[in-house]
Write an enzyme that holds these catalytic residues in place. Structure first.
Site, short mmCIF file in Angstrom:
data_model
loop_
_atom_site.label_atom_id
_atom_site.label_comp_id
_atom_site.label_asym_id
_atom_site.label_seq_id
_atom_site.Cartn_x
_atom_site.Cartn_y
_atom_site.Cartn_z
N ARG A 1 -31.14 19.59 -60.33
CA ARG A 1 -32.48 19.43 -59.77
C ARG A 1 -32.34 18.79 -58.39
O ARG A 1 -31.87 17.66 -58.29
CB ARG A 1 -33.35 18.55 -60.67
CG ARG A 1 -33.56 19.10 -62.07
CD ARG A 1 -34.64 18.31 -62.81
NE ARG A 1 -34.65 18.64 -64.22
CZ ARG A 1 -35.25 19.71 -64.75
NH1 ARG A 1 -35.87 20.56 -63.96
NH2 ARG A 1 -35.23 19.93 -66.05
N HIS B 1 -24.93 20.81 -66.52
CA HIS B 1 -25.75 19.62 -66.32
C HIS B 1 -24.93 18.48 -65.72
O HIS B 1 -25.46 17.40 -65.46
CB HIS B 1 -26.37 19.21 -67.67
CG HIS B 1 -27.42 18.16 -67.58
ND1 HIS B 1 -27.24 16.89 -68.08
CD2 HIS B 1 -28.67 18.18 -67.05
CE1 HIS B 1 -28.33 16.17 -67.88
NE2 HIS B 1 -29.21 16.92 -67.25
N HIS C 1 -32.58 6.15 -67.03
CA HIS C 1 -31.90 7.46 -67.05
C HIS C 1 -30.38 7.33 -67.14
O HIS C 1 -29.69 8.33 -67.32
CB HIS C 1 -32.29 8.24 -65.78
CG HIS C 1 -32.05 9.70 -65.85
ND1 HIS C 1 -31.12 10.34 -65.06
CD2 HIS C 1 -32.62 10.66 -66.62
CE1 HIS C 1 -31.14 11.64 -65.33
NE2 HIS C 1 -32.03 11.86 -66.28
N ASN D 1 -46.69 14.72 -70.02
CA ASN D 1 -45.75 14.82 -71.14
C ASN D 1 -46.34 15.64 -72.27
O ASN D 1 -45.65 16.45 -72.91
CB ASN D 1 -45.41 13.42 -71.67
CG ASN D 1 -44.45 12.67 -70.77
OD1 ASN D 1 -43.89 13.23 -69.84
ND2 ASN D 1 -44.27 11.39 -71.03
N TYR E 1 -35.72 6.93 -60.68
CA TYR E 1 -34.94 6.90 -61.91
C TYR E 1 -33.85 5.83 -61.80
O TYR E 1 -33.30 5.60 -60.73
CB TYR E 1 -34.25 8.24 -62.17
CG TYR E 1 -35.16 9.40 -62.52
CD1 TYR E 1 -36.54 9.33 -62.37
CD2 TYR E 1 -34.61 10.59 -62.99
CE1 TYR E 1 -37.35 10.40 -62.69
CE2 TYR E 1 -35.42 11.67 -63.32
CZ TYR E 1 -36.79 11.57 -63.15
OH TYR E 1 -37.59 12.64 -63.47
#
Length: 691
Positions: free
Chosen positions: A378, A438, A595, A53, A471
């Site tokens: 992704r 997205h 998420h 990160n 996630y």
């Protein structure tokens, strides 16, 4: 009586700086690495996440602060810092504190790992047999890969790639002081080199320490004064420039060529590295003093801890968990019939992503399926989805793929897949030039008797088999034809020309999503003023948008109770007297990455709930095509609210509470309150959200 002055809800003092909020999230990850109640390899995993990160922070966020930002609001956020030098100073303080924390944490982890027979040894600590093995390893595997580069006026200063691990060498030849750089071949070879050990012990030596121990072999005629580790981080926030002469794919490929050579942002050097050697590199890399960080030997070894976290030692990790398929779907011989019978939510990773894969497998083989359309952002390395799309094309289906080529750090993979799909005749499009797509959308059109039926899947998560296990996301499967028509229309504008459309149910950014959220927040405020039932609960990854925050402040002032579960960045200050007294902000950091996005409004007893791909950040609301979809079934809405949303809000084990000063503290259990770790609860009570 004097009229009370109205509060300016855009007062920058009411907003937390987004960069400091990013770093605060990293602090929460560090606390998970420090938490001794976590299995030791899970702690190592969080340590690796922390350092990754931090690298991303300097690759993506810092360049916008160091260079003159084109759009100050997007770069600096809605907070109280007008002087970027002031905020850079505070960032450096926070980074320094985190770096110290990394070193302390690794020291603690080393001790914990040693107790489990896992150790990282110095070369000097090896026994004679191990030392002999390491010497042979260097000669046979390492030495041929090394290229010593002199640093003097007769040699150009070498290019140093971003986040590579390097050694700077200081030497003497007579009275002359010489410098050189050696790149450590991490990636070609493992960073943690496993050495022969007794019994079940797992012992490692760092690759750079093997090189250090043999550095004289690279400079046989020189006196080695010192050898020190360092790494630099470069700007990786590539800009895609479009003109009439190139298509989007070519423009993205051209932009990617510049990523590895972006300007240097930060240099981390071993704390014993002498000033003259630091100066040589900093001067040539055009780095200021505040862009150079000193770290201990331990503080520089954390980038590759995934190698340790990935050791096959189940007893040192969380108990394995196997996602399940909802029994009713499992029992159904035909997934289309099950979806047509009722809407479904599938909560990953507690429930298996195989439901989505099955939908594609059945669609590829079903002779009645006419077309498949999907948005891909992704995809990951395991590409069953791509194989099924290809299979569908082979079987004569009309297959359309909206491929987002600009998904950060996934561009190369997405371009390769797009080309592969195009080769077999799949219709691949890239969406609007000025907007990233997205949205997570899949639609299958099936001929049933004499009419077409749309089956739609929407989600907060990507079509990615790997992240679906890591996630926490909510999938939604429906045969509702109104929603199907909305999604079909959205696909049409994405493959055609993007612009306003009338959607019956979908909220679509950048067109209607933000204004609709603001309208629903304002409605709750009005209901509170009128004495009607008013409540807002939101679960998201980020809350940055100042317009949304100002409306939440206004609703709080009106008396609306607001519960926010924001995993990462949050610029809203809760608990400010007279402004955000009625707002609580919590953040869950646990085994799985939170998420899912859920937006809930009490609406005077007629509640509304939206799920989907969008956070409350300018990039989502302004610069991306995002979708939120409603939960139309009242029973399903109650189930999601009571068993998912409220459970996350009630977490008192892995939850953090945001204070008005921007700091986070662990949530404490009240007297008599039962322990509730939400992710653990979901694993133990899987399926309770079904109706």
């Amino acid at each position: 009586m004097a009229k009370k002055e109205k509060t300016d809800l855009y007062d920058r003092r009411l907003y937390i700086n987004r960069e400091l909020s990013w770093l605060a999230f990293n602090r929460r990850c560090l606390e998970e690495a420090m938490d001794k109640s976590n299995p030791v390899l899970e702690r190592v995993k969080f340590m690796a996440i922390c350092y990754g990160n931090m690298d991303e922070f300097f690759m993506i966020r810092m360049p916008g602060l160091l260079s003159s930002p084109v759009d100050e609001r997007l770069n600096l956020g809605p907070d109280s810092f007008d002087d970027k030098n002031e905020i850079i100073g505070l960032i450096n303080q926070s980074v320094s504190s985190l770096t110290d924390g990394y070193e302390d944490c690794w020291s603690d982890l080393e001790s914990a790992l040693n107790k489990e027979g896992i150790s990282v040894l110095s070369v000097s600590a090896l026994d004679p047999k191990q030392k002999m093995w390491v010497d042979d390893y260097y000669k046979e595997r390492v030495h041929p890969l090394l290229t010593p580069l002199a640093l003097d006026i007769s040699h150009p200063f070498p290019f140093i790639s971003s986040n590579s691990l390097n050694l700077s060498v200081k030497m003497r030849r007579g009275e002359e002081i010489l410098f050189a750089r050696v790149k450590v071949p991490v990636g070609i070879l493992p960073r943690f080199v496993k050495i022969p050990s007794e019994g079940k012990k797992k012992q490692f030596v760092l690759l750079e320490n093997i090189v250090k121990d043999n550095i004289q072999a690279l400079f046989p005629d020189l006196e080695i004064i010192g050898c020190y580790k360092f790494r630099i981080t470069r700007n990786a926030d590539v800009k895609v420039t479009i003109d009439e002469a190139v298509d989007l794919m070519s423009a993205v490929e051209d932009a990617l060529d510049s990523r590895d050579i972006g300007f240097p942002v930060r240099m981390v050097v071993e704390d014993t590295m002498p000033v003259d050697l630091v100066t040589v590199f900093a001067k040539n890399l055009k780095l200021l003093e505040n862009q150079v960080t000193r770290a201990s030997d331990k503080g520089m070894m954390l980038t590759d801890l995934w190698e340790i976290a990935g050791l096959n030692l189940p007893s040192l990790k969380e108990k394995p968990y196997t996602p399940v398929v909802p029994q009713e779907l499992n029992d159904s011989p035909n997934l289309f019939d099950a979806i047509k019978a009722k809407d479904w939510i599938v909560f990953h990773p507690y429930e298996s992503f195989d439901v989505v894969l099955r939908a594609l497998r059945e669609s590829a083989e079903d002779p009645n399926v006419q077309s498949i359309k999907i948005c891909l952002y992704r995809i990951g390395k395991h590409q069953e989805i791509i194989r099924q799309l290809m299979r569908a094309k082979e079987n004569g289906k009309a297959v359309s793929v909206l491929m987002e080529l600009r998904a950060k750090f996934d561009e190369v993979n997405n371009i390769a897949i797009a080309k592969e799909l195009e080769k077999i005749g799949v219709h691949v499009v890239y969406g609007p030039v000025n907007l990233k797509v997205h949205s997570k959308l899949l639609q299958v059109v099936r001929l049933e008797k004499d009419h077409l039926v749309r089956y739609t899947h929407m989600s907060s998560g990507n079509y990615n088999e790997s992240t679906a296990k890591q996630y926490s996301d909510i999938s939604y499967l429906t045969a509702n034809q109104d929603i199907g028509e909305d999604v079909g229309e959205l696909f049409n504008v994405l493959t055609g020309y993007f612009g306003p459309r009338d959607y019956k149910h979908l909220l679509v950014a950048p067109l209607t999503l933000k204004t609709s959220l603001i309208s629903m927040i304002r409605n709750e405020a009005e209901n509170a003023r009128n004495g009607q039932k008013a409540y807002i609960a939101m679960k998201a990854n980020g809350l940055i948008d100042s317009d949304i925050i100002a409306e939440l402040y206004a609703a709080s002032i009106a008396g609306v109770k607001i519960d926010l579960n924001i995993r990462g960045l949050c610029c809203l200050r809760p608990g400010v007297k007279g402004v955000s007294d009625n707002i609580t902000v919590t953040s869950i950091v646990d085994r799985y990455l939170e998420h899912a996005r859920i937006y809930y409004f009490a609406n005077a007893g007629d509640p509304k709930m939206y799920l989907g791909s969008s956070d409350m950040m300018p990039r989502n609301l302004i610069a991306r095509v995002e979708t939120l979809f409603p939960i139309l079934d009242p029973d399903m809405m109650v189930a999601i609210r009571d068993t998912i949303l409220n459970t996350c809000l009630a977490d008192n084990v892995k939850s953090w509470v945001l204070k008005s000063d921007g700091t986070y503290v662990r949530r404490k259990r009240k007297s008599g309150e039962e322990r509730l770790r939400s992710q653990e609860w979901f694993m133990e009570n899987r399926g309770v959200w079904h109706v």
